[in-house]
Design a protein around this motif. Structure first.
Motif, PDB file in Angstrom:
ATOM      1  N   PRO A 172       0.800  -1.228   0.000  1.00  0.00           N
ATOM      2  CA  PRO A 172       0.000   0.000   0.000  1.00  0.00           C
ATOM      3  C   PRO A 172       0.832   1.277   0.000  1.00  0.00           C
ATOM      4  CG  PRO A 172      -0.223  -1.176   2.082  1.00  0.00           C
ATOM      5  CD  PRO A 172       0.553  -2.055   1.159  1.00  0.00           C
ATOM      6  N   GLY A 173       2.070   1.235   0.482  1.00  0.00           N
ATOM      7  CA  GLY A 173       2.893   2.435   0.522  1.00  0.00           C
ATOM      8  C   GLY A 173       3.729   2.667  -0.721  1.00  0.00           C
ATOM      9  N   THR A 174       3.699   1.741  -1.688  1.00  0.00           N
ATOM     10  CA  THR A 174       4.518   1.902  -2.889  1.00  0.00           C
ATOM     11  C   THR A 174       3.924   2.973  -3.795  1.00  0.00           C
ATOM     12  OG1 THR A 174       3.325   0.210  -4.116  1.00  0.00           O
ATOM     13  CG2 THR A 174       5.260  -0.517  -2.845  1.00  0.00           C
ATOM     14  N   ARG A 175       4.780   3.514  -4.624  1.00  0.00           N
ATOM     15  CA  ARG A 175       4.317   4.552  -5.553  1.00  0.00           C
ATOM     16  C   ARG A 175       3.241   4.011  -6.488  1.00  0.00           C
ATOM     17  NH1 ARG A 175       8.191   8.105  -9.531  1.00  0.00           N
ATOM     18  NH2 ARG A 175       6.512   9.183 -10.588  1.00  0.00           N
ATOM     19  N   LYS A 176       3.407   2.778  -6.971  1.00  0.00           N
ATOM     20  CA  LYS A 176       2.413   2.233  -7.896  1.00  0.00           C
ATOM     21  C   LYS A 176       1.058   2.081  -7.218  1.00  0.00           C
ATOM     22  CE  LYS A 176       4.446  -2.404  -7.556  1.00  0.00           C
ATOM     23  NZ  LYS A 176       5.758  -2.103  -7.017  1.00  0.00           N
ATOM     24  N   SER A 177       1.019   1.641  -5.972  1.00  0.00           N
ATOM     25  CA  SER A 177      -0.268   1.517  -5.259  1.00  0.00           C
ATOM     26  C   SER A 177      -0.894   2.876  -4.990  1.00  0.00           C
ATOM     27  CB  SER A 177      -0.081   0.761  -3.946  1.00  0.00           C
ATOM     28  OG  SER A 177       0.129  -0.609  -4.189  1.00  0.00           O
ATOM     29  N   ARG A 178      -0.073   3.836  -4.606  1.00  0.00           N
ATOM     30  CA  ARG A 178      -0.606   5.193  -4.390  1.00  0.00           C
ATOM     31  C   ARG A 178      -1.149   5.774  -5.693  1.00  0.00           C
ATOM     32  NH1 ARG A 178       4.443   5.847  -1.936  1.00  0.00           N
ATOM     33  NH2 ARG A 178       4.919   7.545  -3.385  1.00  0.00           N
ATOM     34  N   ASN A 179      -0.435   5.530  -6.796  1.00  0.00           N
ATOM     35  CA  ASN A 179      -0.924   5.998  -8.093  1.00  0.00           C
ATOM     36  C   ASN A 179      -2.240   5.330  -8.463  1.00  0.00           C
ATOM     37  OD1 ASN A 179       1.351   7.604  -8.314  1.00  0.00           O
ATOM     38  ND2 ASN A 179       2.330   6.362  -9.889  1.00  0.00           N
ATOM     39  N   LEU A 180      -2.337   4.014  -8.259  1.00  0.00           N
ATOM     40  CA  LEU A 180      -3.564   3.290  -8.601  1.00  0.00           C
ATOM     41  C   LEU A 180      -4.740   3.724  -7.730  1.00  0.00           C
ATOM     42  CD1 LEU A 180      -2.144  -0.273  -9.267  1.00  0.00           C
ATOM     43  CD2 LEU A 180      -3.090   1.317 -10.965  1.00  0.00           C
ATOM     44  N   ALA A 181      -4.472   4.100  -6.480  1.00  0.00           N
ATOM     45  CA  ALA A 181      -5.547   4.583  -5.607  1.00  0.00           C
ATOM     46  C   ALA A 181      -6.137   5.883  -6.149  1.00  0.00           C
ATOM     47  CB  ALA A 181      -5.024   4.784  -4.187  1.00  0.00           C
ATOM     48  N   ALA A 182      -5.317   6.693  -6.799  1.00  0.00           N
ATOM     49  CA  ALA A 182      -5.782   7.962  -7.352  1.00  0.00           C
ATOM     50  C   ALA A 182      -6.321   7.812  -8.771  1.00  0.00           C
ATOM     51  CB  ALA A 182      -4.638   8.983  -7.343  1.00  0.00           C
ATOM     52  N   ASN A 183      -5.794   6.831  -9.523  1.00  0.00           N
ATOM     53  CA  ASN A 183      -6.168   6.659 -10.923  1.00  0.00           C
ATOM     54  C   ASN A 183      -5.929   5.205 -11.296  1.00  0.00           C
ATOM     55  OD1 ASN A 183      -6.496   6.672 -13.687  1.00  0.00           O
ATOM     56  ND2 ASN A 183      -4.962   8.245 -14.096  1.00  0.00           N
ATOM     57  N   ALA A 184      -7.000   4.470 -11.511  1.00  0.00           N
ATOM     58  CA  ALA A 184      -6.898   3.027 -11.782  1.00  0.00           C
ATOM     59  C   ALA A 184      -6.374   2.711 -13.175  1.00  0.00           C
ATOM     60  CB  ALA A 184      -8.260   2.364 -11.591  1.00  0.00           C
ATOM     61  N   ALA A 185      -6.321   3.700 -14.077  1.00  0.00           N
ATOM     62  CA  ALA A 185      -5.827   3.461 -15.435  1.00  0.00           C
ATOM     63  C   ALA A 185      -4.345   3.110 -15.385  1.00  0.00           C
ATOM     64  CB  ALA A 185      -6.052   4.688 -16.307  1.00  0.00           C
ATOM     65  N   CYS A 186      -3.962   2.081 -16.145  1.00  0.00           N
ATOM     66  CA  CYS A 186      -2.570   1.641 -16.139  1.00  0.00           C
ATOM     67  C   CYS A 186      -2.296   0.782 -17.366  1.00  0.00           C
ATOM     68  CB  CYS A 186      -2.256   0.868 -14.859  1.00  0.00           C
ATOM     69  SG  CYS A 186      -3.280  -0.588 -14.583  1.00  0.00           S
ATOM     70  N   THR A 187      -1.038   0.423 -17.510  1.00  0.00           N
ATOM     71  CA  THR A 187      -0.622  -0.479 -18.573  1.00  0.00           C
ATOM     72  C   THR A 187       0.153  -1.640 -17.958  1.00  0.00           C
ATOM     73  OG1 THR A 187       1.468   0.658 -18.948  1.00  0.00           O
ATOM     74  CG2 THR A 187      -0.417   1.359 -20.299  1.00  0.00           C
ATOM     75  N   ILE A 188       0.122  -2.754 -18.636  1.00  0.00           N
ATOM     76  CA  ILE A 188       1.003  -3.879 -18.327  1.00  0.00           C
ATOM     77  C   ILE A 188       1.713  -4.219 -19.625  1.00  0.00           C
ATOM     78  CG2 ILE A 188       1.146  -6.322 -17.727  1.00  0.00           C
ATOM     79  CD1 ILE A 188      -1.088  -5.890 -15.731  1.00  0.00           C
ATOM     80  N   SER A 189       3.042  -4.222 -19.571  1.00  0.00           N
ATOM     81  CA  SER A 189       3.867  -4.549 -20.734  1.00  0.00           C
ATOM     82  C   SER A 189       4.597  -5.851 -20.445  1.00  0.00           C
ATOM     83  CB  SER A 189       4.885  -3.441 -20.998  1.00  0.00           C
ATOM     84  OG  SER A 189       4.222  -2.207 -21.191  1.00  0.00           O
ATOM     85  N   VAL A 190       4.578  -6.752 -21.411  1.00  0.00           N
ATOM     86  CA  VAL A 190       5.185  -8.063 -21.193  1.00  0.00           C
ATOM     87  C   VAL A 190       5.847  -8.541 -22.482  1.00  0.00           C
ATOM     88  CG1 VAL A 190       2.975  -9.239 -21.647  1.00  0.00           C
ATOM     89  CG2 VAL A 190       4.746 -10.425 -20.373  1.00  0.00           C
TER      90      VAL A 190
END
Length: 174
Positions: A71-89
């Motif tokens: 919950p304290g990571t930057r990615k979790s904080r970002n997702l809490a504010a904006n659920a839009a994201c990408t996954i690259s594989v």
């Protein structure tokens, strides 16, 4: 995701190749995401619009992509504010970028199922009893336990094949 078919297919190839079938990346994802050597990156944006990318350990379960993050990571904080994201594989013979949203999973039954799935794949995760997962170890980028569990919902995907048959295709999902 495995049961979802694209509602639109756009051929992005400039060399005359046919559009790639969605089945090609879809069929590679389950096995590829179980391998530690498969590079998977989550892209998020901070509330002020700054981009952020971090390697994640993604899991494929019942046709969906899941991942964990403290919950304290930057990615979790970002997702809490904006659920839009990408996954690259990087899949065998194809680079794939998935665009969509990641939502935190809080259902105890789903958390239990994913903990069992992770454990079967070699990561001894367990439900923490408070809506997250815990384990004796994880990637340093996940932050300290407990970790939130996220389910990724795909909206679009772009695949660029580096192996024959070549091509580049965008798939859109309703």
């Amino acid at each position: 995701m495995s049961e979802h078919e694209p509602t639109a297919v756009t051929n992005l190839d400039i060399y005359g190749s046919e559009p790639l079938p969605w089945s090609r990346p879809r069929d590679l994802l389950p096995e590829s995401l179980t391998k530690m050597e498969t590079p998977v990156f989550l892209g998020t944006a901070s509330p002020d619009g700054r981009p952020h990318s971090a390697g994640i350990g993604a899991a494929w379960h019942d046709g969906e992509i899941y991942f964990v993050s403290g919950p304290g990571t930057r990615k979790s904080r970002n997702l809490a504010a904006n659920a839009a994201c990408t996954i690259s594989v990087r899949l065998p013979g194809m680079d794939l970028v998935l665009e969509g949203e990641a939502q935190r999973v809080t259902d105890p039954e789903a958390i239990e199922q994913l903990a069992a799935h992770y454990a079967a794949e070699g990561w001894p995760a367990e439900p923490d009893g408070e809506g997250g997962l815990t384990a004796p170890f994880s990637a340093p980028s996940a932050g300290p336990p407990p970790w939130h569990l996220y389910r990724f919902t795909i909206h679009t995907a772009v695949g660029v094949a580096g192996a024959e048959p070549g091509g580049a295709t965008k798939w859109t999902f309703a």
